[in-house]
Scaffold this motif. Structure first.
Motif, PDB file in Angstrom:
ATOM      1  N   GLN A 162     -13.464  40.281  37.605  1.00  0.00           N
ATOM      2  CA  GLN A 162     -14.055  38.944  37.708  1.00  0.00           C
ATOM      3  C   GLN A 162     -13.065  37.870  38.169  1.00  0.00           C
ATOM      4  O   GLN A 162     -13.412  36.993  38.939  1.00  0.00           O
ATOM      5  CB  GLN A 162     -14.627  38.568  36.338  1.00  0.00           C
ATOM      6  CG  GLN A 162     -15.310  37.220  36.265  1.00  0.00           C
ATOM      7  CD  GLN A 162     -15.871  36.961  34.878  1.00  0.00           C
ATOM      8  OE1 GLN A 162     -16.945  37.432  34.536  1.00  0.00           O
ATOM      9  NE2 GLN A 162     -15.142  36.217  34.063  1.00  0.00           N
ATOM     10  N   ASP A 241      -8.715  38.746  34.661  1.00  0.00           N
ATOM     11  CA  ASP A 241      -9.786  38.822  33.659  1.00  0.00           C
ATOM     12  C   ASP A 241     -10.792  39.832  34.197  1.00  0.00           C
ATOM     13  O   ASP A 241     -11.485  39.570  35.179  1.00  0.00           O
ATOM     14  CB  ASP A 241     -10.459  37.464  33.431  1.00  0.00           C
ATOM     15  CG  ASP A 241     -11.597  37.560  32.412  1.00  0.00           C
ATOM     16  OD1 ASP A 241     -11.785  38.654  31.826  1.00  0.00           O
ATOM     17  OD2 ASP A 241     -12.296  36.554  32.201  1.00  0.00           O
ATOM     18  N   GLU A 283      -7.207  40.209  30.602  1.00  0.00           N
ATOM     19  CA  GLU A 283      -8.225  39.739  29.649  1.00  0.00           C
ATOM     20  C   GLU A 283      -9.413  40.695  29.677  1.00  0.00           C
ATOM     21  O   GLU A 283      -9.780  41.197  30.738  1.00  0.00           O
ATOM     22  CB  GLU A 283      -8.641  38.334  30.090  1.00  0.00           C
ATOM     23  CG  GLU A 283      -9.676  37.654  29.225  1.00  0.00           C
ATOM     24  CD  GLU A 283     -10.009  36.269  29.796  1.00  0.00           C
ATOM     25  OE1 GLU A 283      -9.125  35.599  30.375  1.00  0.00           O
ATOM     26  OE2 GLU A 283     -11.165  35.856  29.680  1.00  0.00           O
ATOM     27  N   ASP A 284     -10.001  40.911  28.515  1.00  0.00           N
ATOM     28  CA  ASP A 284     -11.167  41.797  28.376  1.00  0.00           C
ATOM     29  C   ASP A 284     -11.061  43.074  29.224  1.00  0.00           C
ATOM     30  O   ASP A 284     -11.927  43.335  30.081  1.00  0.00           O
ATOM     31  CB  ASP A 284     -12.465  41.030  28.687  1.00  0.00           C
ATOM     32  CG  ASP A 284     -12.882  40.114  27.533  1.00  0.00           C
ATOM     33  OD1 ASP A 284     -12.284  40.208  26.434  1.00  0.00           O
ATOM     34  OD2 ASP A 284     -13.809  39.303  27.720  1.00  0.00           O
ATOM     35  N   ASP A 309     -11.451  37.914  24.956  1.00  0.00           N
ATOM     36  CA  ASP A 309     -12.374  36.796  25.203  1.00  0.00           C
ATOM     37  C   ASP A 309     -13.746  37.165  24.620  1.00  0.00           C
ATOM     38  O   ASP A 309     -14.074  36.783  23.491  1.00  0.00           O
ATOM     39  CB  ASP A 309     -12.449  36.516  26.714  1.00  0.00           C
ATOM     40  CG  ASP A 309     -13.577  35.562  27.091  1.00  0.00           C
ATOM     41  OD1 ASP A 309     -14.079  34.855  26.210  1.00  0.00           O
ATOM     42  OD2 ASP A 309     -13.969  35.520  28.284  1.00  0.00           O
ATOM     43  N   LEU A 332      -8.494  34.229  23.913  1.00  0.00           N
ATOM     44  CA  LEU A 332      -9.039  33.145  24.721  1.00  0.00           C
ATOM     45  C   LEU A 332      -9.883  32.264  23.804  1.00  0.00           C
ATOM     46  O   LEU A 332     -10.619  32.773  22.966  1.00  0.00           O
ATOM     47  CB  LEU A 332      -9.914  33.711  25.847  1.00  0.00           C
ATOM     48  CG  LEU A 332     -10.036  32.779  27.046  1.00  0.00           C
ATOM     49  CD1 LEU A 332      -8.778  32.854  27.898  1.00  0.00           C
ATOM     50  CD2 LEU A 332     -11.245  33.093  27.901  1.00  0.00           C
ATOM     51  N   LYS A 334     -12.766  29.369  23.553  1.00  0.00           N
ATOM     52  CA  LYS A 334     -13.824  28.593  24.221  1.00  0.00           C
ATOM     53  C   LYS A 334     -14.657  27.917  23.133  1.00  0.00           C
ATOM     54  O   LYS A 334     -15.282  28.606  22.318  1.00  0.00           O
ATOM     55  CB  LYS A 334     -14.717  29.527  25.027  1.00  0.00           C
ATOM     56  CG  LYS A 334     -14.066  30.131  26.264  1.00  0.00           C
ATOM     57  CD  LYS A 334     -14.939  31.248  26.800  1.00  0.00           C
ATOM     58  CE  LYS A 334     -14.490  31.742  28.156  1.00  0.00           C
ATOM     59  NZ  LYS A 334     -15.158  33.014  28.509  1.00  0.00           N
ATOM     60  N   LYS A 385      -6.706  28.038  30.945  1.00  0.00           N
ATOM     61  CA  LYS A 385      -7.373  28.709  32.067  1.00  0.00           C
ATOM     62  C   LYS A 385      -8.527  27.818  32.482  1.00  0.00           C
ATOM     63  O   LYS A 385      -9.480  27.641  31.742  1.00  0.00           O
ATOM     64  CB  LYS A 385      -7.876  30.063  31.551  1.00  0.00           C
ATOM     65  CG  LYS A 385      -8.572  30.900  32.575  1.00  0.00           C
ATOM     66  CD  LYS A 385      -8.936  32.252  32.005  1.00  0.00           C
ATOM     67  CE  LYS A 385     -10.428  32.405  31.927  1.00  0.00           C
ATOM     68  NZ  LYS A 385     -10.882  33.799  31.930  1.00  0.00           N
TER      69      LYS A 385
HETATM   70 ZN    ZN Z   1     -13.125  36.181  30.193  1.00  0.00          ZN
END
Ligand code: ZN
Ligand code: PGA
Length: 418
Positions: A162, A241, A283-284, A309, A332, A334, A385
């Motif tokens: 991604q 990611d 990430e992930d 994440d 991460l 959020k 990020k």
């Molecule tokens: Zn992510």
């Protein structure tokens, strides 16, 4: 003076043009507003984003229902409370909702209010927002993780991974960090152009050329770093990611190509690209419920930042589980994955106690709101990020960090990444 008089919400739009909620909190002499962001590759365990499913005019995406909830139920409930009492206000919101994933009021309604309360409190105190979180002095700036090639759910180019990001590890200050990213991005644009590919951008401002092999994207970035006169893995590091939730089927993954392969094979291929491209952060790498694979990659791959994440969704219980399982070394963060400012701070605090890197993050659907820039500085988070140097909703966050750097003065240092 410090009492909440009323809260007014409205429907506005995010960077993808989808409806989202803005809440405005009023005290006697001041008001402050905040906009809730929205993800595309969301984790199953995230707090619930409530939308008007049956409103055909907005394809089921409008948020008039939650706007109404804020204007009536929430506004009434919070009237008269001290705006500086963030934890109390967030607890009231959590209890008023009463569900585990905030499905009753909607995490979007709750978060917009929670952030606006925080901003109003700072405004009344006449202090910059970043000074109202965890850190009281000795502020440091976070390293930007710039997503310069978009794939997965954020573009329609067929790239498996991604996000292909760069992190300017040798930057001595935030201004220099921006300059390094600027030069690499411009060289990358020229290289993509030379290949006869499109330089249009994806949801997070990174280029989204029609290429479909991870290695092709990685080669382009390595060349752009070289062209900039910089050393990959030293001056600038490549970070990924994978968002592997989207690439998982029956204990197999299609991360490295369209073909689904076993976990062992996937880790071997990770190792290969880590060595070849000097990748510093992933990430992930695996799906949100695949705890065993997370533990395996932690055991097999050293000296790489492994970031949870969708695995953690900024949720303390899941973070604790991940810590005990040795699933990652970073998290991460959020805000809208959990839904209030107080819960977010609680997760950051715990993550830092256990020695994790905390990376504050935007969502792929974001807005002009720059709350996360202040949050990154105010929590001593060593990375942020927030997309590429394109699209104003991304650039706004970087610009806010430049303002904060200027306010803090020349001596201010970058935060260390461990
Ligand atoms: Zn992510
Ligand atoms: P999202 O993507 O906002 O679409 O979830 C960002 C990420 O996965 O980090």
């Amino acid at each position: 003076m410090n009492k909440i008089q009323k809260i007014k919400a409205r429907q506005v739009f995010d960077s993808r043009g989808n409806p989202t909620i803005e809440a405005e909190v009023y005290s006697k002499n001041f008001s402050a507003s905040a906009i809730c962001p929205s993800g595309a590759s969301t984790g199953t365990f995230e707090a619930f984003e409530k939308r008007d499913k049956n409103n055909k005019k907005y394809l089921g995406k409008s948020v008039f229902g939650v706007v109404n909830l804020v204007n009536t139920k929430i506004s009434k409930k919070l009237k008269g409370f001290n705006v500086h009492d963030q934890e109390r206000i967030d607890t009231i919101l959590i209890n008023l909702d009463g569900t585990k994933q905030k499905t009753s009021l909607g995490a979007n309604a709750i978060l917009a209010v929670s952030m606006a309360v925080k901003k109003l409190s700072a405004k009344i105190k006449k202090v910059p927002l970043y000074k109202t979180f965890l850190v009281k002095n000795n502020f440091k700036l976070p390293y930007p993780l710039m997503n310069i090639i978009n794939g997965g759910a954020h573009a329609n180019n067929g790239l498996r991974i991604q996000e292909f990001m760069i992190r300017p590890d040798k930057a001595k200050n935030f201004t220099e960090a921006m300059q390094i990213c600027f030069i690499v991005i411009n060289n990358l644009r020229n290289l993509i152009k030379k290949k006869g590919l499109s330089t249009s951008v994806g949801d997070e401002g990174g280029f989204a050329p029609m290429i479909n092999s991870n290695e092709e994207a990685l080669n382009l970035i390595v060349d752009a770093i070289k062209k900039s006169g910089l050393k990959n893995g030293k001056d600038v590091s490549i970070c990924l990611d994978v968002a592997a939730n989207e690439l998982y089927k029956k204990k197999k993954y299609s991360i490295h190509s369209k073909k689904f392969i076993s976990i062992e094979q996937s880790i071997k291929k990770y190792k290969k690209i880590i060595d070849k491209y000097k990748i510093k952060s992933i990430e992930d790498p695996f799906a949100e419920n695949d705890w065993i694979s997370w533990n395996k990659i932690m055991k097999k791959i050293k000296n790489v930042q492994i970031v949870g994440d969708d695995l953690y969704v900024t949720n303390l219980e899941r973070l604790k589980k991940g810590f005990l399982n040795n699933s990652s070394n970073s998290i991460l963060i959020k805000l809208n994955q959990i839904g209030t400012v107080s819960e977010t701070l609680e997760v950051i605090k715990f993550a830092q106690i256990i020695g994790f890197n905390t990376i504050i993050s935007h969502r792929s659907g974001d807005s002009e709101d720059t709350f996360i820039s202040d949050l990154a500085v105010g929590t001593n988070s060593n990375q942020i990020k927030t997309g590429s140097l394109a699209r104003s909703e991304r650039v706004a966050k970087y610009n806010q960090l430049l303002r904060i750097e200027e306010q803090l003065g020349k001596k201010i240092k970058m935060n260390k990444i461990h």
